[in-house]
Design a protein around this motif. Structure first.
Motif, mmCIF file in Angstrom:
data_model
loop_
_atom_site.group_PDB
_atom_site.id
_atom_site.type_symbol
_atom_site.label_atom_id
_atom_site.label_comp_id
_atom_site.label_asym_id
_atom_site.label_seq_id
_atom_site.Cartn_x
_atom_site.Cartn_y
_atom_site.Cartn_z
ATOM 1 N N TRP A 235 2.018 7.358 -6.351
ATOM 2 C CA TRP A 235 1.143 8.713 -6.410
ATOM 3 C C TRP A 235 2.050 9.966 -6.003
ATOM 4 O O TRP A 235 1.828 11.183 -6.809
ATOM 5 C CB TRP A 235 -0.004 8.471 -5.589
ATOM 6 C CG TRP A 235 -1.051 9.683 -5.871
ATOM 7 C CD1 TRP A 235 -1.808 9.933 -6.533
ATOM 8 C CD2 TRP A 235 -1.033 10.497 -4.426
ATOM 9 N NE1 TRP A 235 -2.462 11.155 -6.258
ATOM 10 C CE2 TRP A 235 -1.851 11.691 -4.995
ATOM 11 C CE3 TRP A 235 -0.439 10.804 -3.427
ATOM 12 C CZ2 TRP A 235 -2.397 12.533 -4.231
ATOM 13 C CZ3 TRP A 235 -0.960 11.680 -2.613
ATOM 14 C CH2 TRP A 235 -1.902 12.524 -3.034
ATOM 15 N N GLY A 236 2.428 9.887 -4.731
ATOM 16 C CA GLY A 236 2.914 11.315 -4.208
ATOM 17 C C GLY A 236 4.179 11.894 -5.169
ATOM 18 O O GLY A 236 4.023 12.909 -5.336
ATOM 19 N N PHE B 122 2.459 1.956 -3.520
ATOM 20 C CA PHE B 122 1.279 2.876 -4.170
ATOM 21 C C PHE B 122 1.317 4.271 -3.969
ATOM 22 O O PHE B 122 1.243 4.953 -4.766
ATOM 23 C CB PHE B 122 0.151 1.978 -4.014
ATOM 24 C CG PHE B 122 -0.026 0.476 -4.553
ATOM 25 C CD1 PHE B 122 0.864 0.237 -5.619
ATOM 26 C CD2 PHE B 122 -1.075 -0.355 -4.055
ATOM 27 C CE1 PHE B 122 0.682 -1.119 -6.061
ATOM 28 C CE2 PHE B 122 -0.890 -1.684 -4.437
ATOM 29 C CZ PHE B 122 -0.104 -2.134 -5.737
ATOM 30 N N LEU B 123 1.223 4.493 -2.560
ATOM 31 C CA LEU B 123 0.956 5.770 -2.274
ATOM 32 C C LEU B 123 2.216 6.649 -2.665
ATOM 33 O O LEU B 123 2.191 7.859 -2.829
ATOM 34 C CB LEU B 123 0.930 6.108 -0.521
ATOM 35 C CG LEU B 123 -0.676 5.278 0.003
ATOM 36 C CD1 LEU B 123 -0.564 5.377 1.524
ATOM 37 C CD2 LEU B 123 -1.380 6.186 -0.561
ATOM 38 N N GLY B 124 3.388 5.910 -2.327
ATOM 39 C CA GLY B 124 4.791 6.462 -2.836
ATOM 40 C C GLY B 124 4.444 6.849 -4.159
ATOM 41 O O GLY B 124 5.290 8.075 -4.701
ATOM 42 N N PRO C 150 1.097 15.043 -0.734
ATOM 43 C CA PRO C 150 1.888 14.260 -1.409
ATOM 44 C C PRO C 150 3.186 14.168 -1.122
ATOM 45 O O PRO C 150 4.056 13.173 -1.194
ATOM 46 C CB PRO C 150 1.808 14.698 -2.915
ATOM 47 C CG PRO C 150 1.433 16.203 -2.678
ATOM 48 C CD PRO C 150 0.316 16.020 -1.635
ATOM 49 N N VAL D 235 0.843 -1.113 0.018
ATOM 50 C CA VAL D 235 -0.183 -0.048 0.156
ATOM 51 C C VAL D 235 0.866 1.279 -0.013
ATOM 52 O O VAL D 235 0.654 2.214 -0.690
ATOM 53 C CB VAL D 235 -0.878 -0.200 1.340
ATOM 54 C CG1 VAL D 235 -1.635 1.204 1.317
ATOM 55 C CG2 VAL D 235 -2.044 -1.097 1.019
ATOM 56 N N TRP D 236 1.927 1.339 0.837
ATOM 57 C CA TRP D 236 2.991 2.382 0.994
ATOM 58 C C TRP D 236 3.656 2.736 -0.212
ATOM 59 O O TRP D 236 3.929 3.628 -0.764
ATOM 60 C CB TRP D 236 3.879 2.465 1.948
ATOM 61 C CG TRP D 236 2.970 2.832 3.191
ATOM 62 C CD1 TRP D 236 2.675 1.947 4.306
ATOM 63 C CD2 TRP D 236 2.726 4.218 3.737
ATOM 64 N NE1 TRP D 236 1.970 2.661 5.522
ATOM 65 C CE2 TRP D 236 2.180 3.989 5.040
ATOM 66 C CE3 TRP D 236 2.642 5.425 3.277
ATOM 67 C CZ2 TRP D 236 1.653 5.300 5.809
ATOM 68 C CZ3 TRP D 236 2.331 6.436 3.846
ATOM 69 C CH2 TRP D 236 1.741 6.390 5.185
ATOM 70 N N ALA E 251 3.378 11.635 1.810
ATOM 71 C CA ALA E 251 3.046 10.097 1.144
ATOM 72 C C ALA E 251 4.367 9.859 0.592
ATOM 73 O O ALA E 251 4.759 8.534 0.855
ATOM 74 C CB ALA E 251 1.927 10.180 0.261
ATOM 75 N N SER E 252 5.019 10.485 -0.205
ATOM 76 C CA SER E 252 6.242 10.055 -0.788
ATOM 77 C C SER E 252 7.474 9.766 0.080
ATOM 78 O O SER E 252 8.340 9.082 0.071
ATOM 79 C CB SER E 252 6.497 10.886 -2.039
ATOM 80 O OG SER E 252 6.604 12.541 -1.611
ATOM 81 N N SER F 210 6.957 6.675 2.347
ATOM 82 C CA SER F 210 6.901 5.608 1.593
ATOM 83 C C SER F 210 8.347 5.263 1.164
ATOM 84 O O SER F 210 8.728 4.278 1.151
ATOM 85 C CB SER F 210 6.062 5.909 0.024
ATOM 86 O OG SER F 210 6.382 4.681 -0.657
#
Length: 320
Positions: A234-235, A230-232, A251, A227-228, A254-255, A258
């Protein structure tokens, strides 16, 4: 205007102090327990008395001490005069380790205690030790990032405030950032899919003789890393493309988390698999590839974040 400007500053300083001192209080039991285990006292089982586990406990005790020093630096005036790398590097690793664990703690804590009771490897004292460890992890996972937020907002306001598009700096590296971010996002998605599939029960890439090692810890950590990742992805795309979010903080966080998680958890997994007698469920090739991929992705993501922050700071200064 003066009164209105002073109020947020006062609240910011108060939050930094409360969270900083709270972090010191929370992490102290964890550090003391790890020191005691390092010297072979009050061990929950015989395995943790061996040299490899003592080395791991000593390392985590040092990390806890570093967390205490960081929390103090966040709330003292001299902390803002420290070199940036001395703050950024341990905080990057620390937030990557602690924030994802904070989400999993309510499940992993009781699961660990239940597992020890079923294995008949625990005692009454060990049960209390586990409670203290989980309280410490939750406390530092909440307090340290909040203290960091107040510290970073005071020292590097461009890292937390404002819109995603902070302007274009002369001689910036945005085109390079976009290209590298897209490649890293593809790598994060690929690694995330592998981790999510493993968490869901897919056995491709796993050792058939070691499937029994897939306990709740392994499933939840695999899912969390997926999950992290994916979030990274996106960010990182939002930070470099400057589209997909209004505020820069979301963002960025998140990045940041991540990249720190991919690096720290992957490296920790590689080291503990070599240093302990409990092998990972993954095959040797899959474990090595996943671990190295996470480590490399985390480092490169961190470098892109630094480029984004550097260009953003220059753009904001030029616009002022």
């Amino acid at each position: 205007m003066t009164v209105m400007a002073a109020q947020p500053t006062s609240r910011l300083i108060k939050m930094r102090r409360i969270c900083g001192y709270g972090t010191v209080v929370a992490v102290m039991p964890y550090m003391l327990i790890k020191i005691v285990w390092t010297f072979g006292i009050f061990l929950p089982n015989d395995e943790m008395g061996e040299a490899d586990w003592r080395a791991i406990n000593a390392t985590t005790a040092v990390l806890a001490a570093v967390g205490i020093l960081l929390a103090v630096a966040f709330i003292q005036p001299w902390g803002e005069r420290l070199p940036a790398w001395l703050i950024v590097l341990p905080v990057w690793v620390g937030t990557g380790l602690l924030v994802p664990m904070l989400v999993l703690a309510p499940v992993l804590g009781p699961a660990a205690m239940s597992q020890d009771e079923q294995a008949d490897a625990s005692n009454d004292l060990w049960a209390y030790e586990q409670v203290l460890v989980m309280i410490s992890l939750v406390g530092v996972g909440i307090g340290l990032p909040l203290a960091l937020a107040g510290y970073a907002r005071a020292r590097w306001p461009e890292a937390l405030s404002g819109p995603v598009d902070g302007g274009e700096a002369a001689g910036g590296t945005r085109s390079l950032q976009i290209t590298v971010a897209r490649l890293l996002a593809a790598g994060c998605v690929a690694l995330g899919l592998v981790k999510v599939f493993w968490a869901a029960g897919v056995t491709v890439g796993l050792d058939a003789d070691r499937l029994s090692y897939r306990d709740m810890w392994w499933h939840l950590l695999s899912l969390s890393m997926g999950v992290w990742a994916f979030l990274g992805a996106w960010g990182l795309l939002v930070l470099t493309g400057r589209r997909g979010a209004r505020k820069f903080l979301v963002p960025m966080a998140a990045s940041w988390i991540s990249s720190g998680m991919l690096f720290s958890y992957s490296l920790y997994s590689l080291l503990t698999n070599l240093g302990t007698k409990r092998p990972a469920p993954e095959s040797e090739v899959a474990h090595l590839l996943a671990g190295q991929a996470g480590t490399v992705l985390g480092v490169l993501m961190g470098m892109v974040i630094l480029l984004v922050l550097h260009d953003r700071r220059r753009a904001l200064r030029e616009a002022a």
